[in-house]
Write an enzyme that holds these catalytic residues in place. Sequence first.
Site, short mmCIF file in Angstrom:
data_model
loop_
_atom_site.label_atom_id
_atom_site.label_comp_id
_atom_site.label_asym_id
_atom_site.label_seq_id
_atom_site.Cartn_x
_atom_site.Cartn_y
_atom_site.Cartn_z
N ASP A 61 0.55 16.55 14.95
CA ASP A 61 0.74 16.62 13.49
C ASP A 61 -0.59 16.52 12.75
OD1 ASP A 61 2.23 16.94 11.17
OD2 ASP A 61 2.62 14.80 10.93
N LEU A 92 0.81 -1.21 0.00
CA LEU A 92 0.00 0.00 0.00
C LEU A 92 0.84 1.26 0.00
CD1 LEU A 92 -2.78 -1.01 2.54
CD2 LEU A 92 -3.01 -0.81 0.07
N THR A 138 7.22 -0.03 5.98
CA THR A 138 6.43 -0.28 4.78
C THR A 138 5.05 -0.74 5.23
OG1 THR A 138 7.29 -2.56 4.64
CG2 THR A 138 8.38 -0.86 3.29
N PHE A 175 10.01 5.13 8.04
CA PHE A 175 9.81 4.38 9.27
C PHE A 175 9.44 2.93 9.01
CE2 PHE A 175 7.06 3.32 12.95
CZ PHE A 175 7.89 3.68 13.99
N LYS A 196 1.61 -2.78 9.07
CA LYS A 196 2.79 -1.92 9.03
C LYS A 196 3.98 -2.69 9.59
CE LYS A 196 3.52 1.43 11.98
NZ LYS A 196 3.49 2.75 12.66
#
Length: 544
Positions: A214, A87, A94, A92, A110
Amino acid sequence: MGSDGSSLSPKVSQPGHTEIVDHVSEKVITNGKNVNKKVNAEVDGKSMVEKVKTHEENAEDYHYGGYHPVYIGEEFHHRRYVVERKLGWGHFSTVWLAYDRAAKRRVALKVVRSAEHYRETSIDEIRILQKIREGDEKHLGKKHIISLLDYFVHRGPNGAHVCMVFEVLGENLLSLIQSYGHRGVPVGIVKQIAYQLLIALDYLHRECGIIHTDLKPENVLICIDQDALQHIEAPATTSSPTSNTSSSKTRNNTGYTAKAPIIKRGQSVDNSAQERKTFAKNPTKNSKPAGQVIPSSPFTSTLSRFPSLEGAVSEISLRDSQKHNSHPNSPFSSGDNSLILDGVNGSQEPVPKITVKIADLGNACWTRKHFTNDVQTRQYRSPEVILGCRWGASADCWSFACIIFELLTGDYLFDPRNGNSYSKEDDHIAQIIELLVNYPKQMALSGKHSRDLFNRRGELRNIHKLKFWPLKDVLEQKYHFSAELAQQISDFLSPMLCFDPAKRTNAGYMSNSPWLREVADPTFKIETTGATGEDVPGWATEIR
């Protein structure tokens, strides 16, 4: 396990069997169900802007301490998760679409790089996600934060990789903004998003003691159900390795792809030479050869697959701004899954329902423990962070206001640039002052970076000519909102755009705004002791 951010460490036992252990209490933390998802921000950040050229991770980063060489069909965690397609990726980790054999559903997997500092950072994220999971179920804001379903450690030729399993969501708000040609999203839809984000932020701040740090359109995702995922076909190219491509940075990159994650301090993870030898002798079966990268294959527009987001808007939810928000190619329709809101000239109009969730808590921190002062993406950065002053949970509300303005207009509220005689920081503060007109000079002079931006009199050091343009006038003159609607929007956003973070209105209070009354849940109301953060510990500064 406390909520103060003390770190967990992944304890690797026998091959194929791992557990994450809390070294504070020496208790094994069972694989979590239902927390959050940092993955999809990375995933969907790319999927939403397929028009922009995508690049992949560097093949040279597939080494011991780097990425795990995931391959299509690889099985994780006692064969429970089967990889179907890639995806996205980030510095950090994949991210992969996988099938969960136990739960019989698709998930986002992840796989974090195995170097110690990446593992430590992922453990911090898991702690934050666990705190979110353990919070009060009665608070409706919890439903609007992404869910972590599972986590474990996977051993491979490049080391031990912390893996997180998340619910799969749809595209992010940047995709929504783009689908309207950057001309503004209909007001009725924006109101729903605003309400859901505010109660989610209240849950994070008040219930969990967590600051996102963020918030931006890329990190807010639109919900999509599993039925839609069942019809997603695997692309023909997913199993074909390719070399690294362009590394140019574009707006579509989100938390992971736009910048390396903030490295947080925590207990070190054992990374022995013996472990390195073991993997060198026994690499994972069918692992990819070094130097080959599987190309990302993000979803095509999930907006078109979401039942309530199909078709055209025609003239729904325009609220006095028909011309401004009229988009024949909009992805929304007024089907059964809709709300009836006040429309133009007092009429009532159907507005499609939309559900969103806050994603990507990889840079989140605790109100009592800030990991860094390098927070917030530029366009959504609060003045206290720019100046190097103390900051707290109220910084998220500043970012929220910037997002809502962007949804309504299609443009950034603040988009600073470098000049021949001034920096981006100079321009950013100047733009803020032009919008707010007034600012507290005492605060302006109190930050670590204040001397670079202001002189002793509290005047801008490098920019001398300002054009003051209050928010209501910007909305009315530049974006052609009616005077009434421009005033309503200004009244709603301005309390969260207060220069002084201590005086900024909190999310829970703003969720009760009259402007959101028609989209608010009538069975749920957040009770606050004041408009600002009097009852939110860590509202304007770190708790010490």
